[in-house]
Design a protein around this motif. Sequence first.
Motif, PDB file in Angstrom:
ATOM      1  N   UNK A   1       0.824  -1.216   0.000  1.00  0.00           N
ATOM      2  CA  UNK A   1       0.000   0.000   0.000  1.00  0.00           C
ATOM      3  C   UNK A   1       0.856   1.264   0.000  1.00  0.00           C
ATOM      4  N   UNK A   2       2.103   1.136   0.440  1.00  0.00           N
ATOM      5  CA  UNK A   2       2.985   2.319   0.468  1.00  0.00           C
ATOM      6  C   UNK A   2       3.643   2.562  -0.884  1.00  0.00           C
ATOM      7  N   UNK A   3       3.563   1.595  -1.776  1.00  0.00           N
ATOM      8  CA  UNK A   3       4.213   1.747  -3.088  1.00  0.00           C
ATOM      9  C   UNK A   3       3.346   2.660  -3.954  1.00  0.00           C
ATOM     10  N   UNK A   4       3.937   3.742  -4.422  1.00  0.00           N
ATOM     11  CA  UNK A   4       3.182   4.692  -5.249  1.00  0.00           C
ATOM     12  C   UNK A   4       3.648   4.666  -6.702  1.00  0.00           C
ATOM     13  N   UNK A   5       4.642   3.870  -6.979  1.00  0.00           N
ATOM     14  CA  UNK A   5       5.237   3.893  -8.316  1.00  0.00           C
ATOM     15  C   UNK A   5       4.229   3.489  -9.396  1.00  0.00           C
ATOM     16  N   UNK A   6       4.370   4.135 -10.552  1.00  0.00           N
ATOM     17  CA  UNK A   6       3.510   3.800 -11.693  1.00  0.00           C
ATOM     18  C   UNK A   6       4.334   3.201 -12.821  1.00  0.00           C
ATOM     19  N   UNK A   7       5.581   2.867 -12.554  1.00  0.00           N
ATOM     20  CA  UNK A   7       6.415   2.203 -13.565  1.00  0.00           C
ATOM     21  C   UNK A   7       6.266   0.695 -13.351  1.00  0.00           C
ATOM     22  N   UNK A   8       5.537   0.063 -14.217  1.00  0.00           N
ATOM     23  CA  UNK A   8       5.202  -1.343 -13.992  1.00  0.00           C
ATOM     24  C   UNK A   8       6.174  -2.315 -14.657  1.00  0.00           C
ATOM     25  N   UNK A   9       7.266  -1.808 -15.205  1.00  0.00           N
ATOM     26  CA  UNK A   9       8.239  -2.699 -15.846  1.00  0.00           C
ATOM     27  C   UNK A   9       8.848  -3.611 -14.785  1.00  0.00           C
ATOM     28  N   UNK A  10       8.960  -4.870 -15.126  1.00  0.00           N
ATOM     29  CA  UNK A  10       9.597  -5.825 -14.213  1.00  0.00           C
ATOM     30  C   UNK A  10       8.632  -6.452 -13.226  1.00  0.00           C
ATOM     31  N   UNK A  11       7.371  -6.048 -13.256  1.00  0.00           N
ATOM     32  CA  UNK A  11       6.397  -6.636 -12.326  1.00  0.00           C
ATOM     33  C   UNK A  11       5.667  -7.790 -13.017  1.00  0.00           C
ATOM     34  N   UNK A  12       5.604  -8.917 -12.337  1.00  0.00           N
ATOM     35  CA  UNK A  12       4.977 -10.113 -12.934  1.00  0.00           C
ATOM     36  C   UNK A  12       3.462  -9.905 -13.051  1.00  0.00           C
ATOM     37  N   UNK A  13       2.786 -10.633 -13.974  1.00  0.00           N
ATOM     38  CA  UNK A  13       1.321 -10.475 -14.118  1.00  0.00           C
ATOM     39  C   UNK A  13       0.568 -10.711 -12.822  1.00  0.00           C
ATOM     40  N   UNK A  14       0.982 -11.727 -12.061  1.00  0.00           N
ATOM     41  CA  UNK A  14       0.259 -11.988 -10.796  1.00  0.00           C
ATOM     42  C   UNK A  14       0.497 -10.857  -9.797  1.00  0.00           C
ATOM     43  N   UNK A  15       1.719 -10.302  -9.834  1.00  0.00           N
ATOM     44  CA  UNK A  15       2.021  -9.151  -8.978  1.00  0.00           C
ATOM     45  C   UNK A  15       1.198  -7.947  -9.386  1.00  0.00           C
ATOM     46  N   UNK A  16       1.014  -7.798 -10.695  1.00  0.00           N
ATOM     47  CA  UNK A  16       0.213  -6.683 -11.206  1.00  0.00           C
ATOM     48  C   UNK A  16      -1.229  -6.788 -10.707  1.00  0.00           C
ATOM     49  N   UNK A  17      -1.748  -8.017 -10.691  1.00  0.00           N
ATOM     50  CA  UNK A  17      -3.113  -8.241 -10.175  1.00  0.00           C
ATOM     51  C   UNK A  17      -3.220  -7.797  -8.716  1.00  0.00           C
ATOM     52  N   UNK A  18      -2.218  -8.225  -7.918  1.00  0.00           N
ATOM     53  CA  UNK A  18      -2.225  -7.881  -6.489  1.00  0.00           C
ATOM     54  C   UNK A  18      -2.166  -6.370  -6.311  1.00  0.00           C
ATOM     55  N   UNK A  19      -1.278  -5.721  -7.088  1.00  0.00           N
ATOM     56  CA  UNK A  19      -1.123  -4.277  -6.980  1.00  0.00           C
ATOM     57  C   UNK A  19      -2.431  -3.567  -7.347  1.00  0.00           C
ATOM     58  N   UNK A  20      -3.057  -4.027  -8.416  1.00  0.00           N
ATOM     59  CA  UNK A  20      -4.319  -3.412  -8.852  1.00  0.00           C
ATOM     60  C   UNK A  20      -5.396  -3.576  -7.784  1.00  0.00           C
ATOM     61  N   UNK A  21      -5.456  -4.759  -7.205  1.00  0.00           N
ATOM     62  CA  UNK A  21      -6.459  -5.000  -6.150  1.00  0.00           C
ATOM     63  C   UNK A  21      -6.203  -4.103  -4.940  1.00  0.00           C
ATOM     64  N   UNK A  22      -4.919  -3.977  -4.596  1.00  0.00           N
ATOM     65  CA  UNK A  22      -4.589  -3.129  -3.452  1.00  0.00           C
ATOM     66  C   UNK A  22      -4.877  -1.655  -3.738  1.00  0.00           C
ATOM     67  N   UNK A  23      -4.886  -1.288  -5.023  1.00  0.00           N
ATOM     68  CA  UNK A  23      -5.193   0.111  -5.364  1.00  0.00           C
ATOM     69  C   UNK A  23      -6.687   0.293  -5.661  1.00  0.00           C
ATOM     70  N   UNK A  24      -7.454  -0.700  -5.301  1.00  0.00           N
ATOM     71  CA  UNK A  24      -8.914  -0.556  -5.345  1.00  0.00           C
ATOM     72  C   UNK A  24      -9.557  -0.896  -6.673  1.00  0.00           C
ATOM     73  N   UNK A  25      -8.857  -1.575  -7.555  1.00  0.00           N
ATOM     74  CA  UNK A  25      -9.446  -1.958  -8.842  1.00  0.00           C
ATOM     75  C   UNK A  25     -10.040  -3.357  -8.690  1.00  0.00           C
ATOM     76  N   UNK A  26     -11.282  -3.502  -9.098  1.00  0.00           N
ATOM     77  CA  UNK A  26     -11.936  -4.811  -8.983  1.00  0.00           C
ATOM     78  C   UNK A  26     -11.641  -5.612 -10.244  1.00  0.00           C
ATOM     79  N   UNK A  27     -11.095  -6.788 -10.069  1.00  0.00           N
ATOM     80  CA  UNK A  27     -10.718  -7.639 -11.212  1.00  0.00           C
ATOM     81  C   UNK A  27     -11.582  -8.892 -11.202  1.00  0.00           C
ATOM     82  N   UNK A  28     -11.836  -9.396 -12.425  1.00  0.00           N
ATOM     83  CA  UNK A  28     -12.584 -10.661 -12.460  1.00  0.00           C
ATOM     84  C   UNK A  28     -11.679 -11.842 -12.801  1.00  0.00           C
ATOM     85  N   UNK A  29     -10.376 -11.576 -12.977  1.00  0.00           N
ATOM     86  CA  UNK A  29      -9.427 -12.656 -13.225  1.00  0.00           C
ATOM     87  C   UNK A  29      -9.179 -12.941 -14.696  1.00  0.00           C
ATOM     88  N   UNK A  30      -9.911 -12.284 -15.564  1.00  0.00           N
ATOM     89  CA  UNK A  30      -9.733 -12.569 -16.998  1.00  0.00           C
ATOM     90  C   UNK A  30      -9.006 -11.420 -17.718  1.00  0.00           C
TER      91      UNK A  30
END
Lengths: 104, 281
Positions: free
Chosen positions: B95-124
Motif C-alpha cells: 500500500x505504500x508503493x506509489x510507483x507507476x512504472x510497472x516494468x519488471x512486475x509479474x502479471x500476478x504481482x500486477x493483479x495484487x497491486x491493482x487490487x490493493x489500489x482498489x481496482x476490482x478484477x474478475x481474473x480474466x
Amino acid sequence: MPEIDFFHFFRLGVGWIATIYATLTTIQSLYGWYVYLSSGDRYTSLMRRYLLVQAVRLRFRAFAGDLLVCLLLCILFLIIWRAHYPIWQIESIWRDVQRTAQAD
Amino acid sequence: MSSEPPKPTEAPSRPGAAPMVVPADLPRDELEHLVEEFGLDPGAFKTRQHLVAALQERKALIAAMDREAMLDVVRWGRRPVPVNSTKEQLALEIARIKSMRFEGLSPRGLCVLAQMRGIRLNGRESPEAIRRMLLRQEGFFARFARRRRAFVGKLIAGLLGEAESEGEYQFLPPQQSPPGAAPTPPARPASIAEDIEESGLLGGLASRVKKSADVYLNQKLDEIEQRIDRKLDEIDRRLAEWRDKEIANRIRIIKITLWASVVVAAISLLYSYIKVYFASR
C-alpha cells in the motif's frame, strides 16, 4: 619442680596463637563474604554469577605446580611432626631407666 | 480508571469473510489512519461503520491474495520486508508503493497491486488491460503532477550526477518479533529521481537526506558498538589476569608459611634429637 623446655614452650605457644589467629581471621573473612553474597538485590546476584563464571574459567593448570609443592610440604610437615614422638618416647624411656638405676 | 480491556465490537461482515475485530473505543482519526495504511481513501467513507466494513473487506481481500504474488510486488517495489512476513505486513508495504512504472512486475504481482489500489478484477484481464486500468485510475492531474516530478527528479539526479544502477533486491533478515508487528523500514535503495517522482521535490530530497543520515548514523553506531565490545573484552582480559595474579600470590603466601612451619618443625626435631643424644651420654 616441673621441668620446662623453653624451646618447646615457645614453639607450642607460637603454634597455638598463630593457628587460632589464622582460623578466626579466615572465619571472619568467610562470614563477611557470605553476608555480602547472600543479599538478594540485583547487583549482588550479578556479582554471584560473575564470581561463579570466574571460578569456572579458572585455569588450574597454571597453579598446579605450586599446589603440588604445597601438598608435598604438608606431607613433609606431618612426617616431621610424627618423627618427634619416637624421640620423645626414647627420652622418656631413658629417664625411666635412669630413675630405676638411681633407685637401685 | 478501569482495569478492564476495551470491549471489541465486530464489524458488519460480508458473507464468507474473516471477522475483523476493531476496538470499540478506537478514535475515528486512528481508524481513518488504519484504513489509509491499508491503501484505502478514508474520505470515501462517511460513517464509522462504513470505515470498519471497508477495513474488513480489505482484510478479507488480503487473506485471499497469493503470497508469492505479493512478494513479487514487494521485490518490484523494493520494499524492505523480511521474507517470512505475514500477508498483512506485505499488504501494508504494498500500500505504500506509489510507483507507476510497472516494468519488471509479474502479471500476478500486477493483479495484487491493482487490487490493493482498489481496482476490482474478475481474473480474466490481460496484464496490459490491468496496466491501462491502473493508469486510468490515477487521473489526469495526478499523472501530470507525477510526470512533472519525474522531470524534476531527472533534472536533480543529473545535477547531482547520481547513477541509475540498482543492486539486486534482498529481503531483510527473518523477523523474531510476533506476527502482526510492522517491520522497521530501513533505507530503501531507490534512485533520487524515483524518490522525487513519488514524493515530490522536497519530499524526495528530504527522504534522500534522511536515508544518508540513517546510513551514517548506523555506521557510527556500529563503530561505537565495536569499540564498546573491544573495551569489554579488554576489561574481561585484565580481570582474568588480575584474578590469576591474586591467586598466585595467595598460593605463594601459603607456600612460604608452609616452608616456615617445616623449617621450625625440622629445627624442633633436631633439637629433640640433640637433647636426647646428649642426655644419654
